[in-house]
Design a protein around this motif. Structure first.
Motif, mmCIF file in Angstrom:
data_model
loop_
_atom_site.group_PDB
_atom_site.id
_atom_site.type_symbol
_atom_site.label_atom_id
_atom_site.label_comp_id
_atom_site.label_asym_id
_atom_site.label_seq_id
_atom_site.Cartn_x
_atom_site.Cartn_y
_atom_site.Cartn_z
ATOM 1 N N ASP A 73 0.969 -1.326 -0.226
ATOM 2 C CA ASP A 73 -0.187 0.082 0.363
ATOM 3 C C ASP A 73 0.828 0.945 0.443
ATOM 4 O OD1 ASP A 73 -3.179 0.403 1.370
ATOM 5 O OD2 ASP A 73 -1.598 2.433 1.358
ATOM 6 N N PRO A 74 0.823 2.431 -0.837
ATOM 7 C CA PRO A 74 1.395 2.992 -1.033
ATOM 8 C C PRO A 74 1.251 4.237 0.337
ATOM 9 C CG PRO A 74 -0.421 3.483 -2.573
ATOM 10 C CD PRO A 74 -0.815 2.388 -1.615
ATOM 11 N N GLY A 75 0.289 3.862 1.733
ATOM 12 C CA GLY A 75 0.588 4.103 2.887
ATOM 13 C C GLY A 75 1.330 3.689 3.443
ATOM 14 N N ALA A 76 2.458 2.482 3.363
ATOM 15 C CA ALA A 76 3.206 1.503 4.071
ATOM 16 C C ALA A 76 4.033 2.102 4.564
ATOM 17 C CB ALA A 76 3.054 0.532 3.096
ATOM 18 N N SER A 77 4.052 2.143 6.137
ATOM 19 C CA SER A 77 5.332 3.160 6.883
ATOM 20 C C SER A 77 6.739 3.094 6.736
ATOM 21 C CB SER A 77 5.201 2.423 8.469
ATOM 22 O OG SER A 77 5.225 0.996 8.281
ATOM 23 N N VAL A 78 6.829 2.552 5.479
ATOM 24 C CA VAL A 78 8.112 1.875 5.035
ATOM 25 C C VAL A 78 8.584 3.408 4.564
ATOM 26 C CG1 VAL A 78 8.228 0.411 3.333
ATOM 27 C CG2 VAL A 78 10.114 0.442 4.510
ATOM 28 N N PHE A 79 7.433 3.673 3.378
ATOM 29 C CA PHE A 79 8.136 4.942 2.540
ATOM 30 C C PHE A 79 7.571 6.161 2.850
ATOM 31 C CE2 PHE A 79 5.418 1.745 0.083
ATOM 32 C CZ PHE A 79 6.078 1.155 -0.494
ATOM 33 N N HIS A 80 7.477 6.305 4.284
ATOM 34 C CA HIS A 80 7.249 7.543 4.752
ATOM 35 C C HIS A 80 8.103 7.781 6.345
ATOM 36 C CE1 HIS A 80 4.164 7.640 2.063
ATOM 37 N NE2 HIS A 80 3.555 6.720 2.410
ATOM 38 N N TYR A 81 7.830 6.474 6.921
ATOM 39 C CA TYR A 81 8.964 7.232 8.441
ATOM 40 C C TYR A 81 10.149 6.178 8.670
ATOM 41 C CZ TYR A 81 4.365 9.140 8.991
ATOM 42 O OH TYR A 81 3.131 9.424 8.171
ATOM 43 N N GLY A 82 10.282 4.759 7.427
ATOM 44 C CA GLY A 82 11.555 4.402 7.196
ATOM 45 C C GLY A 82 12.135 3.835 8.336
ATOM 46 N N GLN A 83 11.193 2.668 8.696
ATOM 47 C CA GLN A 83 11.176 1.080 9.400
ATOM 48 C C GLN A 83 11.723 0.236 8.357
ATOM 49 O OE1 GLN A 83 7.557 1.033 11.620
ATOM 50 N NE2 GLN A 83 9.106 0.479 13.269
ATOM 51 N N ALA A 84 13.002 0.248 8.194
ATOM 52 C CA ALA A 84 13.623 -0.691 7.142
ATOM 53 C C ALA A 84 15.419 -1.419 7.704
ATOM 54 C CB ALA A 84 13.471 -0.346 5.635
ATOM 55 N N LEU A 85 15.411 -2.390 7.638
ATOM 56 C CA LEU A 85 16.787 -3.098 7.938
ATOM 57 C C LEU A 85 16.703 -4.039 7.599
ATOM 58 C CD1 LEU A 85 18.033 -2.413 11.548
ATOM 59 C CD2 LEU A 85 16.236 -4.694 11.171
ATOM 60 N N PHE A 86 17.981 -4.410 7.536
ATOM 61 C CA PHE A 86 18.623 -5.505 6.772
ATOM 62 C C PHE A 86 19.694 -6.349 6.768
ATOM 63 C CE2 PHE A 86 20.513 -2.137 3.926
ATOM 64 C CZ PHE A 86 21.940 -2.172 4.082
ATOM 65 N N GLU A 87 19.955 -7.043 6.373
ATOM 66 C CA GLU A 87 21.358 -7.940 6.788
ATOM 67 C C GLU A 87 21.840 -8.066 5.653
ATOM 68 O OE1 GLU A 87 23.184 -8.706 8.758
ATOM 69 O OE2 GLU A 87 22.466 -7.143 10.602
ATOM 70 N N GLY A 88 23.117 -8.864 6.163
ATOM 71 C CA GLY A 88 23.665 -8.770 4.325
ATOM 72 C C GLY A 88 24.494 -10.616 4.889
#
Ligand code: PLP
Length: 356
Positions: A56-71
């Motif tokens: 959804d374009p309202g998904a919080s990752v797009f606005h408030y940056g809750q994004a985390l990853f590993e490599g």
């Protein structure tokens, strides 16, 4: 706990590329893992054909940056078996990051079982040639659709994989690093010690400017005094001054790298003095001036152990070890890759060999 992971195999395989032309992060394997979090639990763990996500374009990752990853990486080891490198370290680091970003942690069993099931499904994508691997990108994002700043109540955990060769176009030859004097990557108390997407967004202007000057990455300095060395774009950094190896201490704004930890453990096991402490850029220049700076190298999952041949800013330009890969750098690279592939024994328990 045994997670139930459903598997839907692809009907149209993705294009494969010759192993000597993989580069880094350009191609993705056939499948991905996905699980969803809502109402306090993880559900619908599944492996599906690699493809777009619908959000959804309202998904919080797009606005408030809750994004985390590993490599992390999987290798084709001795006897053709699959070797995962330090999966436990990555589970813990993701959990630490999730806590800082107010996200639910991915349970260790879910993470491990997902990684193992996915690399088995796409095992034919693990390249075999030296210096290559299957790079895994576990990622956690907020997906609830709302506006207003608060933690999301819904999340997606997915894992994509990419067959990769050496990280730098230089291969394992020394890279040139630009010392960033004005911008900062992270401050103590902030997000610098986690793999939040935000840190990489914050690094792009500096790394783009450095690349324009023909430098591979930037060396970050501390946010308070702009004096003490933190790390390089996607690597921790080590300086061999005389016979001692020095690396910036983990101060809360530096990522605690899995490879950094490998380097420290190996050096200790070889009785080579290694010190974690504050080190200023001036100390490095002084050591170079007096001929005491012997080697500089970076460590990271993508770059493994990568020689730094040149360090520069507006007023300085130093060449290290005649722009040659130093003996210690070579030895560390060789030891870590040999352990990863099972060519050498694994005294530290870094490799998880998967049963087929
Ligand atoms: C900012 C940063 N520092 C250091 C590293 C090295 O960490 P690791 O050895 O766990 O890959 C990475 C790569 O993950 C990174 O992105």
């Amino acid at each position: 706990m045994k997670t139930t992971i459903s598997i839907e195999k692809t009907k149209s395989e993705r294009t494969r590329h010759p192993e000597d032309q993989l580069g880094f992060g350009k191609y993705f394997a056939d499948h991905m893992f996905i699980a969803e979090y809502s109402e306090g639990s993880w559900k619908e763990a599944r492996i599906v054909p690699y493809g777009p996500l619908s959000l959804d374009p309202g998904a919080s990752v797009f606005h408030y940056g809750q994004a985390l990853f590993e490599g992390m990486k999987a290798f084709r080891g001795q006897n053709d078996r699959i070797h995962l490198f330090r999966p436990d370290f990555h589970v813990r680091r993701l959990a630490h990051g999730a806590e800082k970003l107010c996200m639910p942690s991915v349970p260790a069993e879910l993470f491990t079982e997902a990684v193992e099931a996915l690399v088995k499904v796409d095992s034919s994508w693990i390249p075999k040639s030296e210096g290559s691997a299957l790079y895994l990108r576990p990622t956690l994002i907020g997906t609830e659709s709302f506006l207003g700043v608060r933690p999301s109540q819904k999340y997606l955990f997915f894992i994509i994989t990419s067959p990769v060769g050496p990280y730098y176009s230089e291969g394992f030859n020394p890279v040139k690093i630009w010392i960033e004097r004005s911008r900062v990557r992270a401050a103590v108390g902030g997000l610098g010690d986690i793999k939040a997407g935000a840190n990489y967004a914050a690094s792009l202007a500096a790394s783009t400017a450095a690349k324009k000057k023909d430098f591979a990455q930037v060396l970050w300095l501390d946010s308070m005094e702009r004096k003490y060395i933190e790390e390089v774009g996607t690597m921790n950094v080590f300086f061999k001054i005389n016979d001692e190896v020095i690396t910036p201490a983990l101060n809360g704004s530096i990522l605690a790298g899995a490879t950094r930890d490998c380097v420290i453990q190996l050096l200790k096991s070889w009785n080579i003095p290694v010190t974690e402490r504050k080190i200023s850029i001036d100390e490095v220049f002084d050591a170079h001036k007096t001929g005491q700076l012997k080697e500089v190298f970076g460590s990271g999952t993508a770059a493994v152990v990568s020689s730094v041949g040149e360090l520069a800013d507006q007023d300085h330009r130093i060449t290290i070890n005649n722009n040659q890969v130093g003996d210690l750098t070579k030895k560390l690279l060789n030891e870590i890759t040999s352990i990863q592939l099972g060519k050498k024994s694994d005294p530290f328990g870094w490799v998880k060999v998967l049963e087929s």
